[in-house]
Design a protein around this motif. Structure first.
Motif, PDB file in Angstrom:
ATOM      1  N   CYS A  23      10.073  15.641   2.609  1.00  0.00           N
ATOM      2  CA  CYS A  23       9.143  14.611   2.190  1.00  0.00           C
ATOM      3  C   CYS A  23       9.431  14.267   0.733  1.00  0.00           C
ATOM      4  O   CYS A  23      10.155  14.994   0.047  1.00  0.00           O
ATOM      5  CB  CYS A  23       7.699  15.078   2.362  1.00  0.00           C
ATOM      6  SG  CYS A  23       7.256  16.505   1.335  1.00  0.00           S
ATOM      7  N   ASP A  24       8.853  13.178   0.283  1.00  0.00           N
ATOM      8  CA  ASP A  24       8.973  12.802  -1.116  1.00  0.00           C
ATOM      9  C   ASP A  24       7.839  11.847  -1.462  1.00  0.00           C
ATOM     10  O   ASP A  24       6.956  11.594  -0.639  1.00  0.00           O
ATOM     11  CB  ASP A  24      10.348  12.203  -1.428  1.00  0.00           C
ATOM     12  CG  ASP A  24      10.708  11.008  -0.563  1.00  0.00           C
ATOM     13  OD1 ASP A  24       9.842  10.540   0.221  1.00  0.00           O
ATOM     14  OD2 ASP A  24      11.846  10.511  -0.662  1.00  0.00           O
ATOM     15  N   ALA A  25       7.867  11.319  -2.676  1.00  0.00           N
ATOM     16  CA  ALA A  25       6.800  10.435  -3.124  1.00  0.00           C
ATOM     17  C   ALA A  25       6.949   9.058  -2.492  1.00  0.00           C
ATOM     18  O   ALA A  25       8.071   8.560  -2.312  1.00  0.00           O
ATOM     19  CB  ALA A  25       6.824  10.315  -4.642  1.00  0.00           C
ATOM     20  N   ASP A  29       4.058   1.159  -5.446  1.00  0.00           N
ATOM     21  CA  ASP A  29       3.261   0.006  -5.028  1.00  0.00           C
ATOM     22  C   ASP A  29       2.917   0.011  -3.541  1.00  0.00           C
ATOM     23  O   ASP A  29       2.412  -0.977  -3.015  1.00  0.00           O
ATOM     24  CB  ASP A  29       3.992  -1.292  -5.370  1.00  0.00           C
ATOM     25  CG  ASP A  29       5.363  -1.374  -4.696  1.00  0.00           C
ATOM     26  OD1 ASP A  29       5.834  -0.333  -4.194  1.00  0.00           O
ATOM     27  OD2 ASP A  29       5.959  -2.471  -4.673  1.00  0.00           O
ATOM     28  N   SER A  30       3.172   1.124  -2.846  1.00  0.00           N
ATOM     29  CA  SER A  30       2.940   1.161  -1.399  1.00  0.00           C
ATOM     30  C   SER A  30       1.472   1.428  -1.094  1.00  0.00           C
ATOM     31  O   SER A  30       0.770   2.120  -1.832  1.00  0.00           O
ATOM     32  CB  SER A  30       3.804   2.227  -0.734  1.00  0.00           C
ATOM     33  OG  SER A  30       3.439   3.520  -1.182  1.00  0.00           O
ATOM     34  N   SER A  31       1.006   0.856   0.018  1.00  0.00           N
ATOM     35  CA  SER A  31      -0.338   1.079   0.510  1.00  0.00           C
ATOM     36  C   SER A  31      -0.227   1.673   1.904  1.00  0.00           C
ATOM     37  O   SER A  31       0.528   1.161   2.737  1.00  0.00           O
ATOM     38  CB  SER A  31      -1.122  -0.235   0.570  1.00  0.00           C
ATOM     39  OG  SER A  31      -2.361  -0.059   1.209  1.00  0.00           O
ATOM     40  N   ILE A  32      -0.958   2.742   2.181  1.00  0.00           N
ATOM     41  CA  ILE A  32      -0.889   3.388   3.492  1.00  0.00           C
ATOM     42  C   ILE A  32      -1.698   2.551   4.467  1.00  0.00           C
ATOM     43  O   ILE A  32      -2.931   2.528   4.416  1.00  0.00           O
ATOM     44  CB  ILE A  32      -1.421   4.826   3.416  1.00  0.00           C
ATOM     45  CG1 ILE A  32      -0.620   5.632   2.399  1.00  0.00           C
ATOM     46  CG2 ILE A  32      -1.350   5.485   4.796  1.00  0.00           C
ATOM     47  CD1 ILE A  32      -1.183   7.009   2.117  1.00  0.00           C
ATOM     48  N   ASP A  33      -0.997   1.831   5.356  1.00  0.00           N
ATOM     49  CA  ASP A  33      -1.705   0.901   6.237  1.00  0.00           C
ATOM     50  C   ASP A  33      -1.171   0.873   7.657  1.00  0.00           C
ATOM     51  O   ASP A  33      -1.454  -0.049   8.418  1.00  0.00           O
ATOM     52  CB  ASP A  33      -1.684  -0.514   5.647  1.00  0.00           C
ATOM     53  CG  ASP A  33      -0.264  -1.058   5.447  1.00  0.00           C
ATOM     54  OD1 ASP A  33       0.698  -0.475   6.002  1.00  0.00           O
ATOM     55  OD2 ASP A  33      -0.127  -2.067   4.740  1.00  0.00           O
ATOM     56  N   LEU A  34      -0.406   1.897   8.055  1.00  0.00           N
ATOM     57  CA  LEU A  34       0.181   1.933   9.389  1.00  0.00           C
ATOM     58  C   LEU A  34       0.197   3.370   9.892  1.00  0.00           C
ATOM     59  O   LEU A  34       0.450   4.301   9.124  1.00  0.00           O
ATOM     60  CB  LEU A  34       1.612   1.382   9.347  1.00  0.00           C
ATOM     61  CG  LEU A  34       2.347   1.249  10.681  1.00  0.00           C
ATOM     62  CD1 LEU A  34       1.754   0.120  11.518  1.00  0.00           C
ATOM     63  CD2 LEU A  34       3.844   0.989  10.444  1.00  0.00           C
ATOM     64  N   GLN A  96       1.890  11.634   0.622  1.00  0.00           N
ATOM     65  CA  GLN A  96       3.328  11.729   0.424  1.00  0.00           C
ATOM     66  C   GLN A  96       4.058  11.060   1.594  1.00  0.00           C
ATOM     67  O   GLN A  96       3.483  10.808   2.649  1.00  0.00           O
ATOM     68  CB  GLN A  96       3.755  13.185   0.294  1.00  0.00           C
ATOM     69  CG  GLN A  96       3.287  13.846  -0.990  1.00  0.00           C
ATOM     70  CD  GLN A  96       3.915  15.213  -1.170  1.00  0.00           C
ATOM     71  OE1 GLN A  96       3.777  16.092  -0.318  1.00  0.00           O
ATOM     72  NE2 GLN A  96       4.604  15.397  -2.282  1.00  0.00           N
ATOM     73  N   ARG A  97       5.328  10.794   1.408  1.00  0.00           N
ATOM     74  CA  ARG A  97       6.139  10.133   2.429  1.00  0.00           C
ATOM     75  C   ARG A  97       6.833  11.177   3.301  1.00  0.00           C
ATOM     76  O   ARG A  97       7.654  11.967   2.818  1.00  0.00           O
ATOM     77  CB  ARG A  97       7.167   9.225   1.744  1.00  0.00           C
ATOM     78  CG  ARG A  97       8.108   8.518   2.710  1.00  0.00           C
ATOM     79  CD  ARG A  97       8.929   7.451   1.985  1.00  0.00           C
ATOM     80  NE  ARG A  97       9.690   7.994   0.866  1.00  0.00           N
ATOM     81  CZ  ARG A  97      10.396   7.232   0.013  1.00  0.00           C
ATOM     82  NH1 ARG A  97      10.410   5.915   0.152  1.00  0.00           N
ATOM     83  NH2 ARG A  97      11.050   7.798  -0.991  1.00  0.00           N
ATOM     84  N   ALA A  98       6.481  11.195   4.574  1.00  0.00           N
ATOM     85  CA  ALA A  98       7.176  12.044   5.546  1.00  0.00           C
ATOM     86  C   ALA A  98       8.378  11.291   6.090  1.00  0.00           C
ATOM     87  O   ALA A  98       8.402  10.058   6.118  1.00  0.00           O
ATOM     88  CB  ALA A  98       6.231  12.446   6.671  1.00  0.00           C
ATOM     89  N   ALA A 111      11.629   0.020   6.309  1.00  0.00           N
ATOM     90  CA  ALA A 111      11.339   1.354   5.762  1.00  0.00           C
ATOM     91  C   ALA A 111       9.878   1.742   5.961  1.00  0.00           C
ATOM     92  O   ALA A 111       9.120   1.940   5.011  1.00  0.00           O
ATOM     93  CB  ALA A 111      11.725   1.429   4.285  1.00  0.00           C
ATOM     94  N   CYS A 112       9.484   1.884   7.220  1.00  0.00           N
ATOM     95  CA  CYS A 112       8.081   2.169   7.540  1.00  0.00           C
ATOM     96  C   CYS A 112       7.581   3.483   6.961  1.00  0.00           C
ATOM     97  O   CYS A 112       6.369   3.646   6.767  1.00  0.00           O
ATOM     98  CB  CYS A 112       7.885   2.160   9.056  1.00  0.00           C
ATOM     99  SG  CYS A 112       8.047   0.525   9.805  1.00  0.00           S
ATOM    100  N   ASN A 113       8.489   4.411   6.669  1.00  0.00           N
ATOM    101  CA  ASN A 113       8.038   5.661   6.063  1.00  0.00           C
ATOM    102  C   ASN A 113       7.274   5.415   4.765  1.00  0.00           C
ATOM    103  O   ASN A 113       6.399   6.193   4.392  1.00  0.00           O
ATOM    104  CB  ASN A 113       9.226   6.580   5.770  1.00  0.00           C
ATOM    105  CG  ASN A 113       9.794   7.219   7.020  1.00  0.00           C
ATOM    106  OD1 ASN A 113       9.177   7.216   8.079  1.00  0.00           O
ATOM    107  ND2 ASN A 113      10.998   7.760   6.902  1.00  0.00           N
ATOM    108  N   ASP A 114       7.617   4.324   4.080  1.00  0.00           N
ATOM    109  CA  ASP A 114       6.992   4.038   2.786  1.00  0.00           C
ATOM    110  C   ASP A 114       5.489   3.842   2.894  1.00  0.00           C
ATOM    111  O   ASP A 114       4.750   4.194   1.970  1.00  0.00           O
ATOM    112  CB  ASP A 114       7.603   2.775   2.162  1.00  0.00           C
ATOM    113  CG  ASP A 114       9.037   2.965   1.709  1.00  0.00           C
ATOM    114  OD1 ASP A 114       9.535   4.112   1.762  1.00  0.00           O
ATOM    115  OD2 ASP A 114       9.658   1.966   1.291  1.00  0.00           O
TER     116      ASP A 114
END
Length: 200
Positions: A23-25, A29-34, A96-98, A111-114
């Motif tokens: 995982c990483d950061a 500017d990403s918003s968790i929306d999916l 965090q980004r999985a 890049a849906c992980n973002d």
């Protein structure tokens, strides 16, 4: 069953936590929306044991099964695993980004992980998932929607939706209509909900 996400730690209160190094950061500017729903079984078609957790924590023994020799080198993870009996295991904090979706896109965004949460259900494409898994998944989505309000019912999709042609999970046996029925009473929370099956 109501669940909650700790906004400080990004952890689901009811889940066991096995930290994954994969995982990483997220981008600033990403918003968790999916939410991306996956299906997984290790070895393929077999359930139980600790192989999925071993894969996500880079501890899978390549000699334990012929298939494992092909995948033990992979560095992958998911935020959450829902076992066949409904047990919840978390590997990556939600903020965090999985590394779960791979090459992917949704509504023109790559890049849906973002911007997504990856949830694995222990299962295979052509075998119905257990009712308790769908119930737990619905409870998790409700908790995520409270912690991250941009998550709506029309933003809960399958891995096959964000990586068509490359991935098929969670498969045709996944009961999207049942999941939506479980979420329906919470329509005010999951704004702009839809009854449309996203795999159709």
């Amino acid at each position: 069953m109501e669940l909650s996400v700790d906004p400080e730690t990004g952890l689901l209160a009811a889940a066991g936590y096995l930290p994954s190094p994969n995982c990483d950061a997220r981008p600033p500017d990403s918003s968790i929306d999916l939410v991306v729903v996956h299906g997984i079984s290790l070895p393929p078609g077999e359930f139980g044991g600790g192989h999925i957790a071993a894969l996500f924590t880079n501890r899978l023994d390549p000699g334990a099964h012929p298939y494992f020799a092909e995948i033990a080198h992979l560095r992958v993870s998911a935020h959450l695993l829902i076992r066949r009996d409904g047990e919840l295991l978390q590997f990556v904090p939600f903020h965090q980004r999985a590394w779960h979706a791979g090459v992917s896109s949704f509504e023109g965004r790559s890049a849906c992980n973002d911007f997504s949460v990856g949830i694995e259900l222990e299962g295979v494409d052509d075998l119905p998932y257990e009712p308790v898994q769908l119930e737990r998944l619905a409870a998790v989505i409700r908790a995520l929607s409270r912690a991250y309000p941009a998550i709506r019912l029309d933003r809960v999709v399958g891995h096959s939706d964000v990586a068509p042609g490359r991935k098929t999970d969670p498969g045709p046996a996944f009961d999207w209509r049942r999941l939506h029925a479980l979420l329906e009473p919470h329509r005010p929370v999951l704004a702009r909900a839809t009854d449309t099956n996203p795999t159709e």
